[in-house]
Every structure is written in C-alpha cells, then in structure tokens.
Design a protein around this motif. Structure first.
Motif: not given
Length: 203
Positions: A38-45, A51-59
C-alpha cells in the motif's frame, strides 16, 4: 484531484458519492491500507483511506475533512447549509452516522480475530452502539423526506452509507424491521446513481 480509496471502505464511499453528486471530476486510485504494498501511509500518516490529493498537491484526509473541503469548491448541490447553526446540525448527523459506521467496522474487525483472542463482550458493546445510533437516527428521520431541511444533505449521504455498510457486513442485522423511516430513506438513497455506481463488491 486524486482520491485514494478502498472499494469496500464506507468512509471512502461517502466521498465518492459526494463527488458524484457534485459532478466533480477525479481520478480514483484503488488502494487498501491492509495490503503489503500500500501507498496510503506515504499519503496519509495515519494510514487510512480515503485521502484526497488536490490539483495543487495538497492532501486532505479523514472523510469529514474531505467532505468539508469539497464544500469549498464551486460545485452544486450544496450539501452543508450556509447558516452556521444549521451547518453544525448537519455535521452532527454526519458524526452520528459515522459513529454507527465506526462501531460496525470495530465489530467486524473483532469478529475476524482468531479464536481465543476474539471478545464477544466487545462485539456486543459495538452492536449496542449501532442500535442506539439507529434508534436516534430513526427518531430524526420519522415524518421527513430529508434528515435536515427540504433537500439532500451530507447527513442523508452519511446515514445511507452507514446503512449500506450494515447491509454489506451485517446482513443478519434486521434493522429495517424496527426502523421504517430509515428503511424508506435507504430505499430512496440507494436508488440514486451516486449510490448504485459506488456499490461495494461483496466479499
């Protein structure tokens, strides 16, 4: 936008439904925090979906937070009222529905523990939370088409997602028999394209 989600996560389904209702384009990235790669821990600690990543790469993570972010975008329908107090009331409906979902997830995980480690007392405790939550939601739904105001809100979506999760994981729980107003709400909500298109796989 990219939404990282498991197809069986009720919290992720809530966000997918909101995105569908608002007709917001996004890329669905299917990922489960239970998988070894899974890649989730690298996106959401916290290691959770959605987890949503916006067009400006804000999570943004945690479904109430993501739902709040989506309300800031120029997209209709509005699912949280503009009036501050009414907004709190809708958020409380979401919290009550999410609490039912939380208890159901906890009960499911407990039921999957190996023999000797599983606690029937804990499972009963969580089922009691579910039943109390459903009783309160039934009271609020009685005599109404929508749980707040005269149109669809975040509260309706969150409640219907919780009911759908009970159907998925606790099919033996005959909540419809004792909660007719919720059963009617579920029937209306489950027929919406946003719900039919996000129906979780069985298994």
């Amino acid at each position: 936008m990219k939404l990282f989600a498991s197809l069986t996560s009720p919290y992720a389904r809530k966000i997918r439904i909101i995105l569908a209702e608002k007709r917001l384009p996004f890329e669905l990235v299917v990922d489960s925090p239970w998988e070894g790669n899974t890649r989730i821990p690298s996106i959401n600690p916290l290691g959770k979906v959605p987890a949503l990543v916006t067009e400006n790469d804000e999570v943004f993570f945690d479904s109430p937070v993501i739902a709040g972010y989506l309300e800031t975008l120029d997209a209709t329908p509005r699912l949280v009222p503009n009036d501050p107090l009414d907004a709190v009331r809708v958020r409380q409906l979401e919290a009550l529905a999410d609490g039912v979902t939380d208890a159901a997830v906890t009960a499911l995980l407990e039921s999957r523990r190996p023999d000797g480690q599983r606690s029937e007392l804990e499972m009963d405790r969580q089922m009691e939370k579910i039943d109390r939550g459903l009783d309160e939601l039934e009271r609020r739904a009685s005599g109404r088409t929508w749980l707040h105001g005269d149109s669809l809100s975040l509260g309706d979506i969150a409640v219907a997602v919780a009911l759908g999760y009970l159907d998925l994981r606790f099919a033996h729980h005959e909540w419809r028999d004792t909660h007719p107003a919720l059963a009617a709400l579920a029937d209306r909500m489950f027929a919406r394209p946003s719900f039919t298109s996000t129906r979780p796989p069985v298994g």
